[in-house]
Design an enzyme around this catalytic site. Sequence first.
Site, PDB file in Angstrom:
ATOM      1  N   LYS A 136      13.370  -3.912  -3.929  1.00 53.46           N
ATOM      2  CA  LYS A 136      11.866  -4.133  -4.334  1.00 53.46           C
ATOM      3  C   LYS A 136      11.337  -2.964  -5.212  1.00 53.46           C
ATOM      4  O   LYS A 136      10.632  -3.192  -6.198  1.00 53.46           O
ATOM      5  CB  LYS A 136      11.001  -4.306  -3.025  1.00 53.46           C
ATOM      6  CG  LYS A 136      11.382  -5.503  -2.248  1.00 53.46           C
ATOM      7  CD  LYS A 136      10.734  -5.561  -0.815  1.00 53.46           C
ATOM      8  CE  LYS A 136      10.938  -6.868  -0.150  1.00 53.46           C
ATOM      9  NZ  LYS A 136      10.260  -6.723   1.256  1.00 53.46           N
ATOM     10  N   SER A 156       7.271 -10.335   4.808  1.00 58.12           N
ATOM     11  CA  SER A 156       7.124  -9.001   4.141  1.00 58.12           C
ATOM     12  C   SER A 156       5.875  -9.039   3.076  1.00 58.12           C
ATOM     13  O   SER A 156       5.323  -8.234   2.444  1.00 58.12           O
ATOM     14  CB  SER A 156       8.110  -8.295   3.491  1.00 58.12           C
ATOM     15  OG  SER A 156       8.610  -9.398   2.578  1.00 58.12           O
TER      16      SER A 156
END
Length: 782
Positions: free
Chosen positions: A728, A685
């Site tokens: 996140k 990611s």
Amino acid sequence: MQRYTEKAEKMSLPVVPLRGIVAFPSIPISFELSNAAAIASCERADKNDSLILLVSEREMSEETITPDNLYKIGCAAKIKQLVKLPEGNLRVFAEGTCRATVTDYSFNNDVLNSEVIGKTINIEGDGGVKGEALVLEINNLFDEFLKYLPKVSNDLITLIRSIKNPGLLSDFVACNVLVSYTDKQQVLEEFEPLRRAELLSLIMERERNILSTEMKIHKKVRSQIEANQREYYLKEQLKAIKNELGYNDDFEGDEEIDEYCDKIAKANLPEEVQSKLLKEVKKLSKTPYNATESTVIRNYLDVCLEIPWGKVSKERIDVEAARKILDRDHDGLEKVKERILEYIAVKQLNPDLKNQIICLVGPPGTGKTSVAASVAKALKRKYVRVSLGGVRDEADIRGHRKTYVASMPGRIANALKQAGVRNPLILLDEIDKLSHDSHGDPASALLEVLDSEQNKAFRDHFLELPLDLSDCLFIATANTLETIPRPLIDRMEIIELKIYTRHEKLSIAKHHLIPKQMKRHGLDRKLLKITDGAIFEIIDFYTREAGVRNLERELASVCRKAAKLIIEGKETVCKVTENNVKDYLGPRKELPEHISERDEVGIVNGLAYTETGGDLLRVEAVAMPGSGKIELTGSLGDVMKESAHAAVTYIRSHSGELLIDPDFYKTKDIHLHFPEGAIPKDGPSAGVTIVTALASELSGRPVRRDIAMTGEVTLRGNVLAIGGLKEKTMAAYKAGVKTVLIPAANERDLSEIDPVVRDALEFVPCKHVSEVLERALIPKEV
């Protein structure tokens, strides 16, 4: 008056330690040596025709030979013969010459030497009348001993009765009759002959009393055994007579057998179970009471009768009541609550629904174990917890065969026995911590337990009967799915427990943790007040976790500090605010993450997912003159390294569009660094973050400091979906980020993000990395 003659001589002799043996003057002795130093001493003494000192060890458990563990009185002896044995040991034949008192022990090249005074005391006329009386007393005691000792040779008896010297007789009897080496050493340490004979008489009298008592106990035990054997013989005769007369009641006349029959009749057992247990009772009736098999059968019957074969508790099927209990006990966990309420609703429509198996997966401290207890409370089911952490033997799940000594049923059968009903809620805690060894794989044994089509006839090795588990509600917990075998995962419905957000932790602290800790520490809301700001301060700067365990510990510390201040009279009411938390918990333990103060070239705010939550992950790129080498640092995994190489390939293929020197891969060395190198990092990611950092560094365009990004990138520049968006984005919000660039495919996950975070941040979905670069990079000034 007795007259003595005494002879004494100083000598330096090598020491030969004896273990459990005592040597006496004028009496031959044979012993075996394995100690190298002692063997060498004996061989040297034999060669030089010199004496050795035979002395006994005080404690036989000591491995090494030390002077402190040797007696001070031994026997000087002359070696008669040495015989080497095949295994390297030495057989020594020697004869004592005199008693010797050790004045000093010393080591010389691992050989133990001694300075001794050899002494011999003789009495004239064998001690006269007193000596004769003592000899007669010893002989009488020896005759008593013959009743208790094993068969004694006639030669020994004749030799003892022929000795008239009391000193020599004492030594000879002590050497051949006494059992304990400490008693023999007592006799050796008495130099004067008449006193030695008196001491021996006392020791023999005491030993005779012990032997007499032992003989009485032995006869009593033997008579009891014979009585049991007689009783068994008579019972067998009685049974034979009954059979001849046509009586078929095998259980008649035995209270224990009758009791088992009554229990089986009243237990409402399935037909197969009842038949099996009656066979076992019949077998018990024909087995001797004291036989080992009798104990095995009794244990088996007791365990089987404790299993709730037909007992079922009434379940509460009420969706609203269950919702209230779940909401009262836990904040958040909406997916788990919803799944349980769905189960109750379906059960209300279809009471015959067989129970599914649920597996709660999430980081430590997120409430997996406690939510299972709340579900049991909501359903009014009995609750049993089975801890599987570290279980490595299949028998722990399925049990041991009842034929083994100390056999027992497995943990599943024990859980039913503990619950007392056939339909409890069984929590299989830490199912991901199962291991396996040569005794089998317990995870494989759970396959039958957790299969709703098979567990209605689960076979425990101890019970050897089909155990119906279809009415049990199984809830398993795990921290990760990586260590759980795929077939086991396939049998369970996986529900993930996400990391708690700040506001969820605040709610849990206010409604659950603080009241619990106040009650535990004897406080109430009048004595201690904790503001929301103080709780947020503790969450942000004193704990770093997915769950709330450390938060509870810190709140407990606040309560202890407050209790101490109140008891000491320094405070009447303690109010904990955001500004004075440090007075209770000390300086901040976690440093806050903040975005940079200015836009910089080659530094990008990435977002990472960790077990403790989201994290702001800065990626730094530096290009320098070189030959095209790529350096990656920061404890990176293979997947992240591959993302870095894919990013370089994308930059090379689009260098013209990005206004980058197309030969940079030949003329520049590139260093990519991910700070906090002690923390391992992996996953795809960070792809868009690496591309942005490289594009910024090679083009000289700064990156906006208030933007953070996440997403996997392909060689064609497509941005792919990632996981952990909720965590996140929380990290981005806490660090002061204003805009978050996310993959377009993750737009569907925005509904799961904390409402406070969703309102505070701007989310920009991106399908291609060019959209990321256009938004993140500041155009060059013309």
